[in-house]
Every structure is written in structure tokens, then in C-alpha cells.
Design an enzyme around this catalytic site. Structure first.
Site, mmCIF file in Angstrom:
data_model
loop_
_atom_site.group_PDB
_atom_site.id
_atom_site.type_symbol
_atom_site.label_atom_id
_atom_site.label_comp_id
_atom_site.label_asym_id
_atom_site.label_seq_id
_atom_site.Cartn_x
_atom_site.Cartn_y
_atom_site.Cartn_z
ATOM 1 N N LEU A 53 0.878 -1.169 0.000
ATOM 2 C CA LEU A 53 0.000 0.000 0.000
ATOM 3 C C LEU A 53 0.914 1.217 0.000
ATOM 4 O O LEU A 53 1.785 1.339 0.863
ATOM 5 C CB LEU A 53 -0.912 0.007 1.233
ATOM 6 C CG LEU A 53 -2.236 0.781 1.146
ATOM 7 C CD1 LEU A 53 -3.115 0.238 0.028
ATOM 8 C CD2 LEU A 53 -2.986 0.732 2.458
ATOM 9 N N ASP A 54 0.741 2.071 -0.992
ATOM 10 C CA ASP A 54 1.603 3.243 -1.110
ATOM 11 C C ASP A 54 1.653 4.032 0.192
ATOM 12 O O ASP A 54 0.670 4.096 0.935
ATOM 13 C CB ASP A 54 1.098 4.186 -2.209
ATOM 14 C CG ASP A 54 1.225 3.598 -3.595
ATOM 15 O OD1 ASP A 54 1.943 2.598 -3.743
ATOM 16 O OD2 ASP A 54 0.607 4.149 -4.516
ATOM 17 N N ARG A 55 2.779 4.678 0.407
ATOM 18 C CA ARG A 55 2.949 5.509 1.601
ATOM 19 C C ARG A 55 1.833 6.547 1.718
ATOM 20 O O ARG A 55 1.288 6.778 2.800
ATOM 21 C CB ARG A 55 4.303 6.212 1.543
ATOM 22 C CG ARG A 55 4.598 7.138 2.714
ATOM 23 C CD ARG A 55 5.984 7.758 2.564
ATOM 24 N NE ARG A 55 6.362 8.507 3.751
ATOM 25 C CZ ARG A 55 7.577 9.022 3.947
ATOM 26 N NH1 ARG A 55 8.515 8.864 3.040
ATOM 27 N NH2 ARG A 55 7.849 9.682 5.061
ATOM 28 N N THR A 57 -1.167 6.470 0.430
ATOM 29 C CA THR A 57 -2.514 5.904 0.418
ATOM 30 C C THR A 57 -2.922 5.496 1.825
ATOM 31 O O THR A 57 -2.137 4.897 2.560
ATOM 32 C CB THR A 57 -2.570 4.668 -0.506
ATOM 33 O OG1 THR A 57 -2.126 5.036 -1.813
ATOM 34 C CG2 THR A 57 -3.992 4.115 -0.591
#
Length: 232
Positions: A53-55, A57
């Protein structure tokens, strides 16, 4: 304290805040807090990140509690056996319903198939001058990625010219600057809202939901998004 959304003997899920990295990384010399270490210390157990999970997001981040489950759940992600849903705020009025079938390049230049389905929950227009326009238009969408490529949603929505607000480097720098200067808002408006899958060891159906983080909620208030379409 991290918000725990789901826990059984094999899996645990948290509602990750925007800006929190999943684990230590060579590109993260500017931070000392990571979801993996925070959760491990909070529950007193070793955990393994089941997916990325992107930083920037927020939302559902799933961890395994043992190596056997970690292998099984990662296979389930790789085989598209886990249903994922996200909420995002986009620039402009997006199509009511569409699919984006656009291959994405890996760092080594290899093309990978990438497919995203989405539906627009609400269009909104606010009194915020932007360029030659007296107002600004936005869309709240629900996105259902069929594949799981790096930055897929961010790159796909930029590809159809409806970038996610707050996204860098794939988004609209002018809109991002406008939001930062006007609303002191600098979060990327992308939220992992729902995961649906079969527990890999028991076979039971698991449904996990995550409420929006406060900065996402504040953005929806700014945009006059109806309470009926907000995730609760």
C-alpha cells in the site's frame, strides 16, 4: 495506536494513515515510524505484510501472523482472488462507469497488463477558480483494480486525464498546489476501503472495511460530497 479492523489467528488488518510507510526502506531515510514495526510492538507479535500500500494511500493494510499464511495470502493476491475497492477524488468530471485497460511499465521497462474498473459516485463543482475557469470540478470514484501493479490507480487515472488529487508525481501539480495553498491540504485522496476474500486456511469468507481518515473526510466536506455516498 493503529486502528485494528480485523484479526484472527492468521491475519490482522489495520486502517493505515496517509503518509505511513509499510516497512523500512532505503528510500525512507526521512522517517522512523513504519506500520509493520508499530503493529508488531502494539500486539507483541511478529507480522508479515501481505501486500503493498503506497505511503500516501490510506486504508486497509493486511498482515499475516505466520509464514504459512503469508505464503498463501500472497498467492491469493497474485492470483487475483482478493477483491479490492478504493475511494479516490479525481480532477474533473470522470465517466460514470468505465474500465481502464492500459499496460504499465516496470522499472526495467517490461510491460505488464493492468486493468482498473471504476464507477463515479458523485460529481461536484466548487467556487474555486482554477486557471481560466471560475470554478473547479471533481469526482469521487470507487475503483476496483483487477490487477495489482505498482501505482496502478495513480497511473491509470492520470492516463485518462483525471488524476488523483494530492498525487505526486502522477497527478496535477497545479491542483495539488491550489489545494495546499487554499485548504492547507496535502494528502493524496486515495483510500483502500474494502477487502473481500476467503481466509486461506479456514476457507471462511472475510469482509474488511475501513472508514476514511480525517484528512480525506475533510476534503469531502470541502467538496460538498453528499453524506449518502461517503463510506461509513
Amino acid at each position: 495506536m493503529l486502528e485494528i479492523l480485523y484479526e484472527d489467528q492468521d491475519l490482522i488488518a489495520i486502517n493505515k494513515p496517509h503518509g505511513l510507510l509499510v516497512h523500512r526502506s532505503s528510500i525512507a531515510a526521512d522517517t522512523s515510524e513504519f506500520a509493520l514495526q508499530l503493529l508488531r510492538d502494539q500486539i507483541g507479535k511478529t507480522v508479515y505484510p501481505a501486500h503493498r500500500l503506497d505511503r500516501k494511500t490510506g486504508g486497509i493494510l493486511l498482515f499475516s501472523m505466520n509464514k504459512e499464511t503469508d505464503s498463501l495470502i500472497q498467492q491469493a493476491f497474485a492470483n487475483n482472488q482478493i477483491k479490492k475497492e478504493y475511494l479516490a477524488v479525481l480532477r474533473g468530471f470522470s465517466p460514470l462507469k468505465d474500465s481502464i485497460d492500459y499496460p504499465l511499465k516496470k522499472d526495467n521497462g517490461t510491460l505488464q497488463d493492468a486493468i482498473t474498473h471504476f464507477e463515479t459516485l458523485q460529481h461536484t463543482e466548487i467556487d474555486l477558480p482554477f486557471g481560466k475557469h471560475p470554478t473547479s470540478r471533481y469526482s469521487l470514484v470507487k475503483a476496483m483494480p483487477q490487477t495489482g501493479r505498482m501505482h496502478q490507480l495513480r497511473r491509470h487515472f492520470a492516463h485518462i486525464l483525471h488524476p488523483i488529487i494530492g498525487d505526486r508525481p502522477h497527478g496535477c501539480n497545479k491542483q495539488n498546489k491550489l489545494w495546499k495553498e487554499t485548504f492547507a491540504h496535502d494528502s493524496m485522496l486515495l483510500h483502500a476501503s474494502h477487502l473481500s476474500f476467503k481466509q486461506p486456511r479456514s476457507g471462511e469468507q472475510v469482509e474488511i472495511y475501513a472508514k476514511l481518515q480525517p484528512e480525506f473526510e475533510r476534503a469531502l466536506t470541502i467538496l460538498n460530497i453528499s453524506d449518502q455516498v461517503r463510506f461509513t
